[in-house]
Design a protein around this motif. Structure first.
Motif, PDB file in Angstrom:
ATOM      1  N   ASP A  51       0.854  -1.205   0.000  1.00  0.00           N
ATOM      2  CA  ASP A  51       0.000   0.000   0.000  1.00  0.00           C
ATOM      3  C   ASP A  51       0.886   1.251   0.000  1.00  0.00           C
ATOM      4  N   ARG A  52       1.909   1.224   0.856  1.00  0.00           N
ATOM      5  CA  ARG A  52       2.785   2.405   0.936  1.00  0.00           C
ATOM      6  C   ARG A  52       3.541   2.617  -0.379  1.00  0.00           C
ATOM      7  N   LEU A  53       4.005   1.513  -0.974  1.00  0.00           N
ATOM      8  CA  LEU A  53       4.727   1.626  -2.256  1.00  0.00           C
ATOM      9  C   LEU A  53       3.845   2.254  -3.329  1.00  0.00           C
ATOM     10  N   ILE A 150       6.561   9.960   1.284  1.00  0.00           N
ATOM     11  CA  ILE A 150       6.919   9.324   0.010  1.00  0.00           C
ATOM     12  C   ILE A 150       8.260   8.638   0.208  1.00  0.00           C
ATOM     13  N   LYS A 151       8.289   7.317   0.059  1.00  0.00           N
ATOM     14  CA  LYS A 151       9.566   6.607   0.201  1.00  0.00           C
ATOM     15  C   LYS A 151      10.227   6.615  -1.175  1.00  0.00           C
ATOM     16  N   SER A 152      10.894   7.725  -1.459  1.00  0.00           N
ATOM     17  CA  SER A 152      11.437   7.916  -2.803  1.00  0.00           C
ATOM     18  C   SER A 152      12.886   7.461  -2.865  1.00  0.00           C
ATOM     19  N   ASN A 154      15.194   9.203  -3.609  1.00  0.00           N
ATOM     20  CA  ASN A 154      16.048  10.325  -3.246  1.00  0.00           C
ATOM     21  C   ASN A 154      16.202  10.375  -1.725  1.00  0.00           C
ATOM     22  N   TYR A 155      17.247   9.725  -1.223  1.00  0.00           N
ATOM     23  CA  TYR A 155      17.441   9.606   0.231  1.00  0.00           C
ATOM     24  C   TYR A 155      18.593  10.461   0.737  1.00  0.00           C
ATOM     25  N   LEU A 156      19.007  11.445  -0.086  1.00  0.00           N
ATOM     26  CA  LEU A 156      20.172  12.236   0.324  1.00  0.00           C
ATOM     27  C   LEU A 156      19.948  12.997   1.622  1.00  0.00           C
ATOM     28  N   ASN A 157      18.721  13.439   1.854  1.00  0.00           N
ATOM     29  CA  ASN A 157      18.428  14.139   3.104  1.00  0.00           C
ATOM     30  C   ASN A 157      18.833  13.265   4.305  1.00  0.00           C
ATOM     31  N   ASN A 158      18.435  12.009   4.239  1.00  0.00           N
ATOM     32  CA  ASN A 158      18.742  11.074   5.320  1.00  0.00           C
ATOM     33  C   ASN A 158      20.229  10.723   5.352  1.00  0.00           C
ATOM     34  N   ILE A 159      20.808  10.591   4.150  1.00  0.00           N
ATOM     35  CA  ILE A 159      22.223  10.208   4.080  1.00  0.00           C
ATOM     36  C   ILE A 159      23.110  11.315   4.650  1.00  0.00           C
ATOM     37  N   ALA A 183      11.513  14.570  14.473  1.00  0.00           N
ATOM     38  CA  ALA A 183      10.856  13.915  13.344  1.00  0.00           C
ATOM     39  C   ALA A 183      11.105  12.406  13.450  1.00  0.00           C
ATOM     40  N   GLU A 184      12.273  11.991  13.029  1.00  0.00           N
ATOM     41  CA  GLU A 184      12.592  10.565  13.039  1.00  0.00           C
ATOM     42  C   GLU A 184      14.096  10.433  12.900  1.00  0.00           C
ATOM     43  N   CYS A 185      14.591   9.203  12.911  1.00  0.00           N
ATOM     44  CA  CYS A 185      16.009   9.001  12.651  1.00  0.00           C
ATOM     45  C   CYS A 185      16.196   8.780  11.149  1.00  0.00           C
ATOM     46  N   THR A 186      17.430   8.572  10.715  1.00  0.00           N
ATOM     47  CA  THR A 186      17.676   8.563   9.261  1.00  0.00           C
ATOM     48  C   THR A 186      16.989   7.410   8.553  1.00  0.00           C
ATOM     49  N   GLY A 187      16.807   6.292   9.283  1.00  0.00           N
ATOM     50  CA  GLY A 187      16.129   5.156   8.665  1.00  0.00           C
ATOM     51  C   GLY A 187      15.182   4.464   9.616  1.00  0.00           C
ATOM     52  N   ASP A 188      14.836   5.135  10.703  1.00  0.00           N
ATOM     53  CA  ASP A 188      14.002   4.517  11.749  1.00  0.00           C
ATOM     54  C   ASP A 188      13.063   5.555  12.359  1.00  0.00           C
ATOM     55  N   GLY A 210       5.979   4.612   9.355  1.00  0.00           N
ATOM     56  CA  GLY A 210       6.646   3.316   9.408  1.00  0.00           C
ATOM     57  C   GLY A 210       5.681   2.158   9.645  1.00  0.00           C
ATOM     58  N   VAL A 211       5.927   1.088   8.945  1.00  0.00           N
ATOM     59  CA  VAL A 211       5.119  -0.126   9.141  1.00  0.00           C
ATOM     60  C   VAL A 211       5.423  -0.728  10.521  1.00  0.00           C
ATOM     61  N   THR A 212       6.694  -0.719  10.889  1.00  0.00           N
ATOM     62  CA  THR A 212       7.075  -1.237  12.209  1.00  0.00           C
ATOM     63  C   THR A 212       6.517  -0.319  13.297  1.00  0.00           C
ATOM     64  N   ARG A 213       6.567   0.985  13.051  1.00  0.00           N
ATOM     65  CA  ARG A 213       6.000   1.974  13.984  1.00  0.00           C
ATOM     66  C   ARG A 213       4.556   1.607  14.315  1.00  0.00           C
ATOM     67  N   GLY A 247      12.050   0.056  12.856  1.00  0.00           N
ATOM     68  CA  GLY A 247      12.193   0.045  11.401  1.00  0.00           C
ATOM     69  C   GLY A 247      12.238  -1.396  10.925  1.00  0.00           C
ATOM     70  N   THR A 248      11.952  -1.584   9.664  1.00  0.00           N
ATOM     71  CA  THR A 248      11.955  -2.940   9.124  1.00  0.00           C
ATOM     72  C   THR A 248      13.325  -3.601   9.306  1.00  0.00           C
ATOM     73  N   ALA A 249      14.364  -2.865   8.923  1.00  0.00           N
ATOM     74  CA  ALA A 249      15.712  -3.436   9.048  1.00  0.00           C
ATOM     75  C   ALA A 249      16.152  -3.445  10.507  1.00  0.00           C
TER      76      ALA A 249
HETATM   77  N1  PMP Z   1      11.898   6.353   8.659  1.00  0.00           N
HETATM   78  C1  PMP Z   1      12.656   6.304   7.563  1.00  0.00           C
HETATM   79  C2  PMP Z   1      13.246   7.561   7.026  1.00  0.00           C
HETATM   80  C3  PMP Z   1      12.883   5.071   6.914  1.00  0.00           C
HETATM   81  O1  PMP Z   1      13.634   5.015   5.815  1.00  0.00           O
HETATM   82  C4  PMP Z   1      12.311   3.905   7.462  1.00  0.00           C
HETATM   83  C5  PMP Z   1      12.496   2.577   6.776  1.00  0.00           C
HETATM   84  N2  PMP Z   1      13.827   2.149   6.788  1.00  0.00           N
HETATM   85  C6  PMP Z   1      11.558   4.005   8.642  1.00  0.00           C
HETATM   86  C7  PMP Z   1      11.346   5.259   9.186  1.00  0.00           C
HETATM   87  C8  PMP Z   1      10.908   2.805   9.243  1.00  0.00           C
HETATM   88  O2  PMP Z   1       9.838   2.380   8.461  1.00  0.00           O
HETATM   89  P1  PMP Z   1       9.401   0.851   8.391  1.00  0.00           P
HETATM   90  O3  PMP Z   1       9.098   0.437   9.785  1.00  0.00           O
HETATM   91  O4  PMP Z   1       8.210   0.851   7.522  1.00  0.00           O
HETATM   92  O5  PMP Z   1      10.549   0.107   7.830  1.00  0.00           O
END
Ligand code: PMP
Length: 285
Positions: A51-53, A150-152, A154-159, A183-188, A210-213, A247-249
């Motif tokens: 759905d998110r994709l 939008i999980k695009s 373009n992840y430079l903001n996070n990187i 807000a959030e962490c770079t990938g979580d 986040g799905v895990t959220r 986060g998923t990972a």
């Molecule tokens: N925030 C960001 C910026 C992410 O990239 C991710 C996914 N790695 C998450 C949160 C966690 O989302 P999810 O639980 O859906 O993986």
């Protein structure tokens, strides 16, 4: 045996899995992606990720050339053909190859790529000891510029924020939004616990939903713990009794130090531990 990668309905050996250098996914980060996990052969929250994709794709005016059902089957097929049971799955949809220049009308053939592999995001001992993070000076994208929902590609903001963290000796970094709120962490996603109540920023704080959220919010509520989705400041983080990321990972990982301040006692707290355990039960059920 080489990993098999799915591209547009066909499976290729990893070495032969290639797309055009004219793909706008590469040239401009024009595309969307998902990260999923499978546990015991079953993809965790597959429908939510799809759905998110498709929502991400819709938001960038990209039509995915597969139905959700066909995409779900492709994900399962890619797992099966690689004999993977506990895996990390990367699903990418690019804008496709086109001429140079931004115009998406001058592209064709969006590429649907599925990689199923293993991932070890953080060292196992950090799940026991907890992470140390810093607040990055790089602000999370303003939602009116590029909405974080939008999980695009373009992840430079996070990187950029991740680099700040790494240079400070931290493998994750906290990002604030344009209002200076957490807000959030770079990938979580981030959660706090204060006096037995959990809080986490709302999805309109400029974060990925986040799905895990959501899974952790549901688990906490089932355990009778109040969860509030409210704007949070750095001060709220510093004075929290507990902090953890999802986060998923990453799955569920405790945070014990933020900007050199110990969170609570400096050890992963009981609610973080409980939700970590419940999440594992749920994912493996
Ligand atoms: N925030 C960001 C910026 C992410 O990239 C991710 C996914 N790695 C998450 C949160 C966690 O989302 P999810 O639980 O859906 O993986």
């Amino acid at each position: 045996m080489s990993l098999k990668i799915f591209i547009n309905g066909r499976l290729y050996d990893k070495e032969d899995a290639k797309i055009s250098v004219y793909d706008h996914g590469l040239l401009y980060g024009d595309g969307v992606f998902e990260g999923l996990r499978s546990y015991g052969g079953k993809v965790f929250r597959l429908d939510e990720h799809l759905d998110r994709l498709y929502d991400s794709a819709k938001a960038i005016w990209l039509e995915i050339p597969l139905t959700k059902k066909a995409m779900a089957d492709a994900v399962k097929q890619t797992l099966q053909v690689n004999g993977l049971v506990d895996a990390y799955i990367r699903l990418v949809v690019t804008r496709g190859a086109g001429s140079l220049g931004l115009d998406p009308n001058r592209t064709s053939d969006p590429q649907v790529i599925i990689i199923a592999d293993k991932i070890q995001l953080y060292p196992p001992e950090l799940y026991e000891k907890g992470l140390e993070i810093i607040t990055a000076s790089t602000q999370r994208n303003h939602p009116a510029a590029l909405n974080a929902r939008i999980k695009s590609l373009n992840y430079l903001n996070n990187i950029l924020a991740k680099i700040e963290g790494l240079q400070a000796g931290c493998i994750e970094a906290l990002m604030l939004n344009h209002k200076g709120e957490v807000a959030e962490c770079t990938g979580d996603n981030i959660f706090l616990v204060h006096k037995g109540v959990i809080s986490t920023p709302p999805t309109d704080a400029g974060i990925l939903a986040g799905v895990t959220r959501q899974a952790v919010i549901d688990l906490a509520e089932q355990a009778g713990i109040t969860v509030r989705q409210v704007p949070l400041t750095r001060h709220d983080v510093y004075v929290a009794d507990e902090c953890f990321l999802t986060g998923t990972a990453a799955e569920v990982i405790p945070v014990v130090k933020v900007d050199q301040r110990l969170i609570g006692s400096g050890e992963p707290g009981p609610i973080s531990r409980k939700l970590q355990a419940r999440f594992h039960e749920l994912a493996n059920s």
